[in-house]
Design a protein around this motif. Structure first.
Motif, mmCIF file in Angstrom:
data_model
loop_
_atom_site.group_PDB
_atom_site.id
_atom_site.type_symbol
_atom_site.label_atom_id
_atom_site.label_comp_id
_atom_site.label_asym_id
_atom_site.label_seq_id
_atom_site.Cartn_x
_atom_site.Cartn_y
_atom_site.Cartn_z
ATOM 1 N N MET A 114 33.204 26.575 -16.100
ATOM 2 C CA MET A 114 33.571 26.300 -17.498
ATOM 3 C C MET A 114 33.358 27.538 -18.346
ATOM 4 O O MET A 114 32.541 28.408 -17.993
ATOM 5 C CB MET A 114 32.772 25.120 -18.041
ATOM 6 C CG MET A 114 31.276 25.269 -17.975
ATOM 7 S SD MET A 114 30.410 23.735 -18.439
ATOM 8 C CE MET A 114 30.706 22.669 -17.048
ATOM 9 N N LEU A 115 34.065 27.602 -19.442
ATOM 10 C CA LEU A 115 33.825 28.689 -20.380
ATOM 11 C C LEU A 115 32.401 28.533 -20.924
ATOM 12 O O LEU A 115 31.900 27.414 -21.027
ATOM 13 C CB LEU A 115 34.864 28.631 -21.511
ATOM 14 C CG LEU A 115 36.235 29.154 -21.090
ATOM 15 C CD1 LEU A 115 37.307 28.755 -22.092
ATOM 16 C CD2 LEU A 115 36.188 30.669 -20.943
ATOM 17 N N PRO A 116 31.767 29.648 -21.302
ATOM 18 C CA PRO A 116 30.351 29.542 -21.681
ATOM 19 C C PRO A 116 30.110 29.055 -23.112
ATOM 20 O O PRO A 116 29.036 29.226 -23.635
ATOM 21 C CB PRO A 116 29.846 30.982 -21.496
ATOM 22 C CG PRO A 116 31.043 31.837 -21.648
ATOM 23 C CD PRO A 116 32.224 31.040 -21.176
ATOM 24 N N TYR A 117 31.111 28.405 -23.753
ATOM 25 C CA TYR A 117 31.006 28.114 -25.185
ATOM 26 C C TYR A 117 30.303 26.795 -25.508
ATOM 27 O O TYR A 117 30.391 26.303 -26.628
ATOM 28 C CB TYR A 117 32.389 28.162 -25.841
ATOM 29 C CG TYR A 117 33.146 29.427 -25.485
ATOM 30 C CD1 TYR A 117 32.462 30.623 -25.234
ATOM 31 C CD2 TYR A 117 34.518 29.427 -25.365
ATOM 32 C CE1 TYR A 117 33.132 31.770 -24.883
ATOM 33 C CE2 TYR A 117 35.198 30.584 -25.016
ATOM 34 C CZ TYR A 117 34.499 31.742 -24.765
ATOM 35 O OH TYR A 117 35.171 32.879 -24.411
ATOM 36 N N GLY A 118 29.627 26.249 -24.517
ATOM 37 C CA GLY A 118 28.747 25.119 -24.780
ATOM 38 C C GLY A 118 27.375 25.441 -24.206
ATOM 39 O O GLY A 118 26.477 24.616 -24.273
ATOM 40 N N ALA A 119 27.243 26.647 -23.622
ATOM 41 C CA ALA A 119 26.015 27.089 -22.951
ATOM 42 C C ALA A 119 25.534 26.008 -21.971
ATOM 43 O O ALA A 119 24.381 25.605 -21.981
ATOM 44 C CB ALA A 119 24.930 27.428 -23.977
ATOM 45 N N GLN A 120 26.473 25.535 -21.124
ATOM 46 C CA GLN A 120 26.159 24.372 -20.283
ATOM 47 C C GLN A 120 26.497 24.550 -18.803
ATOM 48 O O GLN A 120 26.271 23.635 -18.017
ATOM 49 C CB GLN A 120 26.921 23.139 -20.816
ATOM 50 C CG GLN A 120 26.225 22.462 -21.982
ATOM 51 C CD GLN A 120 25.000 21.682 -21.533
ATOM 52 O OE1 GLN A 120 24.990 21.060 -20.472
ATOM 53 N NE2 GLN A 120 23.945 21.702 -22.329
ATOM 54 N N GLY A 121 27.045 25.689 -18.384
ATOM 55 C CA GLY A 121 27.460 25.814 -16.977
ATOM 56 C C GLY A 121 26.298 25.643 -16.018
ATOM 57 O O GLY A 121 26.368 24.868 -15.052
ATOM 58 N N ALA A 122 25.207 26.345 -16.274
ATOM 59 C CA ALA A 122 24.048 26.238 -15.392
ATOM 60 C C ALA A 122 23.373 24.877 -15.572
ATOM 61 O O ALA A 122 22.881 24.282 -14.602
ATOM 62 C CB ALA A 122 23.059 27.358 -15.689
ATOM 63 N N ALA A 123 23.368 24.391 -16.802
ATOM 64 C CA ALA A 123 22.760 23.074 -17.064
ATOM 65 C C ALA A 123 23.472 21.992 -16.259
ATOM 66 O O ALA A 123 22.833 21.109 -15.673
ATOM 67 C CB ALA A 123 22.829 22.762 -18.563
ATOM 68 N N GLN A 124 24.810 22.088 -16.195
ATOM 69 C CA GLN A 124 25.550 21.083 -15.424
ATOM 70 C C GLN A 124 25.281 21.234 -13.924
ATOM 71 O O GLN A 124 25.222 20.251 -13.191
ATOM 72 C CB GLN A 124 27.046 21.176 -15.735
ATOM 73 C CG GLN A 124 27.396 20.727 -17.146
ATOM 74 C CD GLN A 124 26.860 19.338 -17.453
ATOM 75 O OE1 GLN A 124 27.141 18.390 -16.733
ATOM 76 N NE2 GLN A 124 26.056 19.224 -18.501
ATOM 77 N N ALA A 125 25.101 22.471 -13.470
ATOM 78 C CA ALA A 125 24.769 22.687 -12.051
ATOM 79 C C ALA A 125 23.399 22.067 -11.739
ATOM 80 O O ALA A 125 23.192 21.479 -10.672
ATOM 81 C CB ALA A 125 24.775 24.177 -11.734
ATOM 82 N N ILE A 126 22.467 22.182 -12.681
ATOM 83 C CA ILE A 126 21.117 21.625 -12.476
ATOM 84 C C ILE A 126 21.175 20.089 -12.509
ATOM 85 O O ILE A 126 20.507 19.416 -11.713
ATOM 86 C CB ILE A 126 20.147 22.222 -13.524
ATOM 87 C CG1 ILE A 126 19.946 23.721 -13.224
ATOM 88 C CG2 ILE A 126 18.809 21.488 -13.531
ATOM 89 C CD1 ILE A 126 19.254 24.515 -14.325
ATOM 90 N N GLU A 127 22.013 19.544 -13.385
ATOM 91 C CA GLU A 127 22.205 18.080 -13.356
ATOM 92 C C GLU A 127 22.802 17.655 -12.009
ATOM 93 O O GLU A 127 22.383 16.654 -11.420
ATOM 94 C CB GLU A 127 23.138 17.636 -14.489
ATOM 95 C CG GLU A 127 22.505 17.651 -15.874
ATOM 96 C CD GLU A 127 23.412 17.012 -16.926
ATOM 97 O OE1 GLU A 127 24.450 16.418 -16.571
ATOM 98 O OE2 GLU A 127 23.081 17.105 -18.123
ATOM 99 N N ASP A 128 23.800 18.413 -11.524
ATOM 100 C CA ASP A 128 24.379 18.101 -10.197
ATOM 101 C C ASP A 128 23.266 18.026 -9.153
ATOM 102 O O ASP A 128 23.247 17.118 -8.317
ATOM 103 C CB ASP A 128 25.324 19.218 -9.727
ATOM 104 C CG ASP A 128 26.627 19.323 -10.504
ATOM 105 O OD1 ASP A 128 26.965 18.409 -11.253
ATOM 106 O OD2 ASP A 128 27.313 20.364 -10.329
#
Ligand SMILES: Cc1cc2nc3c(=O)[nH]c(=O)nc-3n(C[C@H](O)[C@H](O)[C@H](O)COP(=O)(O)OP(=O)(O)OC[C@H]3O[C@@H](n4cnc5c(N)ncnc54)[C@H](O)[C@@H]3O)c2cc1C
Length: 397
Positions: free
Chosen positions: A297-311
């Motif tokens: 994802m584009l980094p404009y929610g600062a959530q790419g790594a956060a979503q990987a950690i939720e996964d």
């Protein structure tokens, strides 16, 4: 006694290490295979929102991360030229009390070092570039560029946006250049002392560009991300050394703090930003995907790594208690819990890209008016920060 289920995680980035740790905690025999000579990350910061800090806490690593991280007081949006405050979200103790977990800024290397340490060096193989994956009904084999292979009951492709595991499962597909490039760098805080920067995360929005800056490493370093638009990316590499003059020119006319920070940056790295449409499937048989490998994802929610950690948390929970024969069903359950949410966050991040870069005019004024009405910690963000993937009611937002 039944043999412990073995898991091979391809990729030792934030997602792969978080998955390895969650799976280890759940009792699996896990190995991580990383292509680089060491588990390391680009010299840059990362925002850790409460939805992932909560999981890092459960994995037992949050105290170690907090030691070297920085807890910002607020998240501010400002106008590009005069620096006018458009909206302010309180972070600090307030957000930690609301969501039961803090909002932190970390140096990526510190975060990865803590995760790798918790996984254990003996479980991480470096210099192992995956070339492909085969599977049958009972397990999978990972093939490496060095000619070696490993077999495991489960294979997790956490190998990023250019995932080889993804290609092995679903065929080749080029990621799409988004027309955005990011210059990134870290500045020693003392070089910026004359700017009197506050302990906040600041995002400055302007026509065709935005500028993000915040402290990391207990305040010793200032992280800078400058996003601009370019028509094409023709270079073979995904990163280039950035040209400081080019960067300065892109931000001509912006608030003086922006020029001051750019002046203090040593040669920044320049990243082309790519994304992919959401994938219809993440898993086939005993092989699955995680993090940027399945939902870049584009980094404009600062959530790419956060979503990987939720996964990672959901993957371990779904596999826990599944016998070896039930692995494909457990992986199907994992992706069906995660896909809708990851897609929603991908969509939000893409939409933010358009909102952040509006030229001055009626649309920008409407955006700024909407931002002005959302000063404070808005319940509108509960779906993102309040989400607990381990609580079924909130699992599919
Ligand atoms: C400018 C920018 C700012 C960002 N800011 C934030 C933020 O503030 N907060 C946030 O949550 N996210 C942020 N992100 C997104 C975040 O960085 C990514 O979503 C996250 O790093 C994805 O982790 P991953 O482990 O899935 O993939 P990656 O970090 O890409 O890790 C993949 C790993 O796999 C390895 N690998 C690749 N191919 C192979 C192979 N064939 N064999 C073996 N190993 C392989 C790689 O070397 C790497 O170590 C940002 C991204 C960018 C570009």
């Amino acid at each position: 006694m039944p043999r412990t289920t073995t898991v091979a995680v391809v990729g030792g980035g934030i997602g792969g290490l978080a998955a390895a740790l969650a799976l280890l905690r759940a009792g699996f025999d896990v190995r991580v295979y990383e292509q680089s000579g060491a588990v390391s990350q680009v010299g840059a910061g990362i925002q850790l929102a409460p939805n992932c800090a909560r999981i890092l806490h459960r994995l037992g690593v949050l105290p170690a991360i907090e030691k070297s991280a920085f807890a910002p007081a607020t998240f501010d949006f400002r106008r590009w030229d005069d620096g006018r405050l458009l909206s302010r979200t309180p972070l600090g103790a307030g957000i930690a009390a609301t969501y039961g977990a803090p909002y932190l800024h970390a140096h990526r290397s510190d975060l990865v070092a803590v995760l790798a340490d918790a996984v254990g060096p003996d479980r991480i193989g470096t210099g192992r570039r995956c070339r492909g994956v085969n599977h049958d009904g009972t397990g999978a084999e990972v093939r490496f560029a060095d000619g070696g292979t490993v077999t495991a009951d489960v294979v997790v492709g956490a190998d990023g946006i250019h995932s080889v595991v993804r290609e092995a499962l679903y065929g080749p597909e080029q990621p799409r250049f988004t027309g955005h490039v990011a210059y990134r760098g870290l500045v020693p805080a003392e070089r910026l002392s004359r700017l009197n920067l506050e302990p906040r995360c600041t995002v400055r929005l302007g026509p065709g560009a935005h500028f993000v800056h915040y402290f990391v490493s207990a305040g010793r370093l200032h992280n800078v991300v400058c996003v601009v638009e370019e028509d094409s990316w023709t270079r073979e590499s995904w990163t280039d050394p950035g040209d400081s003059e080019e960067l300065r020119a892109a931000f001509t006319g912006w608030h003086p703090a922006v020029g001051g920070i750019i002046d203090a940056l040593d040669r920044p790295l320049k990243w082309a930003l790519f994304d992919r449409p959401p994938l219809a499937r993440w898993s086939t048989g005993p092989v699955t995907l995680l993090g940027d490998a399945c939902h870049p994802m584009l980094p404009y929610g600062a959530q790419g790594a956060a979503q990987a950690i939720e996964d990672a948390a959901v993957l371990a929970a779904c596999l826990e208690g599944a016998g070896r024969r039930e692995v494909p069903t457990a992986l199907h359950q994992y992706e069906s819990i995660r896909r809708g949410r990851a897609t929603r966050v991908q969509d939000m991040s893409r939409a933010n890209g358009r909102r952040f870069h509006l030229p001055d005019g009626p649309d920008q004024q409407a955006r700024d008016a909407a931002m002005a009405s959302s000063f404070g910690l808005s319940p509108e963000i509960d779906w993102l920060y309040g989400h607990d993937p381990m609580v079924p009611e909130t699992a599919v937002a």
